[in-house]
Every structure is written in structure tokens, then in C-alpha cells.
Write an enzyme that holds these catalytic residues in place. Structure first.
Site, PDB file in Angstrom:
ATOM      1  N   HIS A 108       0.803  -1.221   0.000  1.00 17.78           N
ATOM      2  CA  HIS A 108       0.000   0.000   0.000  1.00 17.78           C
ATOM      3  C   HIS A 108       0.841   1.279   0.000  1.00 17.78           C
ATOM      4  O   HIS A 108       0.541   2.241   0.710  1.00 17.78           O
ATOM      5  CB  HIS A 108      -0.964  -0.011   1.191  1.00 17.78           C
ATOM      6  N   HIS A 178      -9.521   1.876   0.576  1.00 16.70           N
ATOM      7  CA  HIS A 178      -9.543   0.691   1.434  1.00 16.70           C
ATOM      8  C   HIS A 178     -10.689   0.729   2.446  1.00 16.70           C
ATOM      9  O   HIS A 178     -10.489   0.438   3.629  1.00 16.70           O
ATOM     10  CB  HIS A 178      -8.198   0.526   2.135  1.00 16.70           C
ATOM     11  N   GLU A 310     -11.364  -3.905  -2.958  1.00 11.04           N
ATOM     12  CA  GLU A 310     -10.523  -2.808  -3.425  1.00 11.04           C
ATOM     13  C   GLU A 310     -10.310  -2.929  -4.928  1.00 11.04           C
ATOM     14  O   GLU A 310      -9.689  -3.884  -5.387  1.00 11.04           O
ATOM     15  CB  GLU A 310      -9.174  -2.854  -2.702  1.00 11.04           C
TER      16      GLU A 310
HETATM   17  C1  GLA Z   1      -5.175  -5.357   1.893  1.00 12.14           C
HETATM   18  C2  GLA Z   1      -4.203  -6.467   1.912  1.00 12.14           C
HETATM   19  C3  GLA Z   1      -4.358  -7.236   3.192  1.00 12.14           C
HETATM   20  C4  GLA Z   1      -4.162  -6.322   4.385  1.00 12.14           C
HETATM   21  C5  GLA Z   1      -5.104  -5.190   4.306  1.00 12.14           C
HETATM   22  C6  GLA Z   1      -4.845  -4.197   5.414  1.00 12.14           C
HETATM   23  O1  GLA Z   1      -6.459  -5.816   1.791  1.00 12.14           O
HETATM   24  O2  GLA Z   1      -4.315  -7.326   0.806  1.00 12.14           O
HETATM   25  O3  GLA Z   1      -3.423  -8.269   3.230  1.00 12.14           O
HETATM   26  O4  GLA Z   1      -2.855  -5.832   4.377  1.00 12.14           O
HETATM   27  O5  GLA Z   1      -4.972  -4.536   3.045  1.00 12.14           O
HETATM   28  O6  GLA Z   1      -4.745  -4.797   6.652  1.00 12.14           O
END
Ligand code: GLA
Length: 346
Positions: A108, A178, A310
Site C-alpha cells: 500500500h 480501502h 478494493e
Molecule cells: C489489503 C491487503 C491485506 C491487508 C489489508 C490491510 O487488503 O491485501 O493483506 O494488508 O490490506 O490490513
């Protein structure tokens, strides 16, 4: 017509005021977005009886958002949504090192991604536009990235998010939001009974570090098959190695069309439909929530208390020439649109 207003939400230690912008539809349904991380803080929508409820996880005050334990609740994610293996990639013969924040992986956008930046907000297109300029080299990414994310919310309860970015040097970019959803209401328990449909024939399996192996695998005959509605929890404990790696669902789906997913909550009668211009969708079943965080209503968030969908390019695309490209070059404009429509059923 949607009304738009902004109020102070809190202050950073250096005195910077974080604003909360609220878009309110004629029905009273409303979406609030913070200038911290261009974060969706609250989404109030009616259930089948017309009662408004907040269906997204978040915190009541700024402190919760600043806490490093915040797992990206409602955050705008950039420059690169999801994982870059080894925190490194090569572009035009040059190797770039992105700050690693999950073992060797860059997740991210690195240690301090777009979710941990102050955005500037202004009215635009009947909603609010959040803008952020990411300097050349930030978190290791090449190029100055001029970014905007425009949020609108209309009387049909359509939350539309438009992402734009330009660069002055070749770079990679994949922006998303997110938001964690619980259509019964945040803090009401698990989403295991929510019915999910995902418009995908294939997904990208992961290794033990949650990085795509490079395979593109049919969902048919696996717990990943959501071509018809299934309760999210129905197959979560199947003896499937992929579910083991993710502690549940934490996988990218290869979308087969603009309508990415539909989620129906039998309890409240709320339905969420997600449409996107993106080729991928990360379905995350809230696996890492562990009861340590308390949400807006003061309740603990435990594993499976929310799901995220997402919209994105595939994880680790900068290292996967066979995946759709995430390269952005000077003179080109990155564009991505996702629409969340909230309706009800009897
Ligand atoms: C995304 C990732 C997950 C986790 C979340 C935040 O969905 O794929 O593995 O890191 O973000 O916790």
C-alpha cells in the site's frame, strides 16, 4: 441535490487542521471524507425500513487514524495499492527500491503512503476533490505525482470516486480506496452471512507472503468461486491452501466486466454494487482484525467484522510484465473510476 459542508475533525501535532467533508443526499444519507489520507470516515445509508446506519469501519476521532495500528480504514491507497514483492521493481532498466513495511514487501505505498498524508480539499463536480502532490522519490517511487481523488455522492446513493494522476518521470501507479464494509452496520458483528457475488472467472493465487505467484487460475470448483451469490463465511474454513495463506480471503480477482461485485445483507436489506474501470478487485475478508481496535461506536472490531473490495491493478504488476501495465509516463494521465451504489431489497 447533495449538500456539501466541511468542519474541523482534529489537529496534527504540528497544528495542521484536518477537515471532515460531508456530502449529504436528499434522503439524509451521507458520506464523510477526511483530508487525512483522503479517508472515507463514515457512510450513512438506509436499511430496508429507511433507518440510516453507518456501514463502514472507522474511528470517532483523529487519534485513531494516526495510530500506526490503523489498518487503512477508508484510506486512499497510493502510490501502489497492494504488494510489490521485495519492495523493488525495474522500469526502463533502472531499479527502484520502495520502502518495505511488511517484511521485505512494500504494501500500500510503503511506510508512509498516501493514507498518511494531508490532502487539500475543494468543491468540484458537485462533490469534493482531494489533491496531493507526491514528490519525486517519495517512498522510493520515481517522478513527481500530481494526484487528485474526487468523491461525489448523489440522491440515488451512488458514491463515485474518480482518481487522476500525472507524472514528470516514468513511474508506476495504482490507486484505490480501502473502505471496510459491514452492511448491517459497523461494530455489529461478522459479515459471514453477507451474500457476495464477484464478476470474475479467474483469480491470482498467492504465495505465503501474499504475493501473486503469477498464475491466473479459474475460480470454478474452488472456494474462490463467487460467480453466483455465496455467504462470505460459507467456505472460509475449507481445507484450501490459498485460504490458509490469507487467513481467509485476501486475493485479487480478474474482473470480467465493469460490474465488479454485488453484496447483499439479508439482515438489514442493504445492497452494495461496485462498478469500476479497473481490471482487478482485491477481496479481503477482514482477516487481520483482532479485537484491539475500537471503532466509531466504541465496539471492538474482530476478525471477519468487515470486508474490503478494493478496485485495483493486480498486485505486484511492476514485476509481472504479463499483468496489465501500471506504468505511467509524462504526458499521459492515469484515470480510474469506481462507483459504489447503495440500495435495499425486501
Ligand atoms: C489489503 C491487503 C491485506 C491487508 C489489508 C490491510 O487488503 O491485501 O493483506 O494488508 O490490506 O490490513
Amino acid at each position: 441535490m447533495t449538500s456539501i459542508d466541511s468542519t474541523p475533525f482534529g489537529e496534527l501535532p504540528d497544528g495542521t487542521v484536518i477537515e471532515k467533508w460531508t456530502l449529504t443526499a436528499a434522503s439524509g444519507a451521507a458520506v464523510s471524507i477526511l483530508t487525512w489520507g483522503a479517508t472515507i470516515q463514515s457512510v450513512l445509508v438506509p436499511d430496508r425500513d429507511g433507518t440510516l446506519g453507518n456501514v463502514t469501519l472507522g474511528f470517532a476521532g483523529l487519534a485513531g487514524y494516526l495510530d500506526p495500528a490503523n489498518p487503512y480504514f477508508g484510506s486512499t491507497i497510493g502510490r501502489y495499492g497492494n504488494r510489490i514483492a521485495g519492495g523493488t521493481f525495474t522500469l526502463d532498466g533502472q531499479t527502484h527500491k520502495i520502502s518495505q513495511n511488511e517484511g521485505q514487501t512494500a504494501l500500500h505505498g510503503g511506510v508512509r503512503g498516501f493514507d498518511k498524508r494531508v490532502w487539500s480539499a475543494a468543491r468540484a463536480d458537485g462533490g469534493v476533490r482531494m489533491s496531493y502532490t507526491s514528490p519525486d522519490g517519495e517512498e522510493g517511487f520515481p517522478g513527481t505525482l500530481e494526484t487528485s481523488v474526487t468523491f461525489t455522492f448523489d440522491d440515488e446513493h451512488r458514491l463515485r470516486i474518480d482518481y487522476r494522476a500525472t507524472t514528470d518521470r516514468a513511474t508506476v501507479v495504482s490507486l484505490t480506496n480501502h473502505a471496510y464494509w459491514n452492511l448491517t452496520g459497523e461494530g455489529t458483528g461478522t459479515i459471514n452471512d453477507h451474500l457476495l457475488r464477484i464478476n470474475a472467472e479467474h483469480y491470482t493465487p498467492i504465495d505465503e507472503d501474499l504475493i501473486p505467484t503469477g498464475a491466473v487460475t479459474p475460480v470454478a470448483g474452488t472456494p474462490f468461486d463467487f460467480r453466483d451469490f455465496h455467504p462470505i463465511g460459507a467456505r472460509l474454513r475449507d481445507a484450501d491452501q490459498q485460504l490458509g495463506y490469507g487467513l481467509g480471503y485476501d486475493h485479487n480477482y480478474v474482473l470480467a466486466g465493469r460490474e465488479a461485485a454485488v453484496v447483499r445483507d439479508p439482515r438489514s436489506g442493504r445492497q452494495l454494487t461496485i462498478e469500476t474501470t479497473e481490471p482487478g478487485l482485491q477481496f479481503y475478508s477482514g482477516n487481520f482484525l483482532d479485537g484491539k481496535l475500537r471503532g466509531v461506536s466504541g465496539r471492538q472490531y474482530r476478525q471477519g467484522d468487515a470486508f474490503a473490495l478494493e478496485t485495483q491493478h493486480f498486485p505486484d504488476s511492476p514485476n509481472r510484465p504479463d499483468f496489465p501495465s501500471t506504468v505511467l509516463r509524462p504526458g499521459d494521465t492515469y484515470g480510474s473510476t469506481t462507483i459504489h451504489t447503495f440500495t435495499t431489497f425486501a
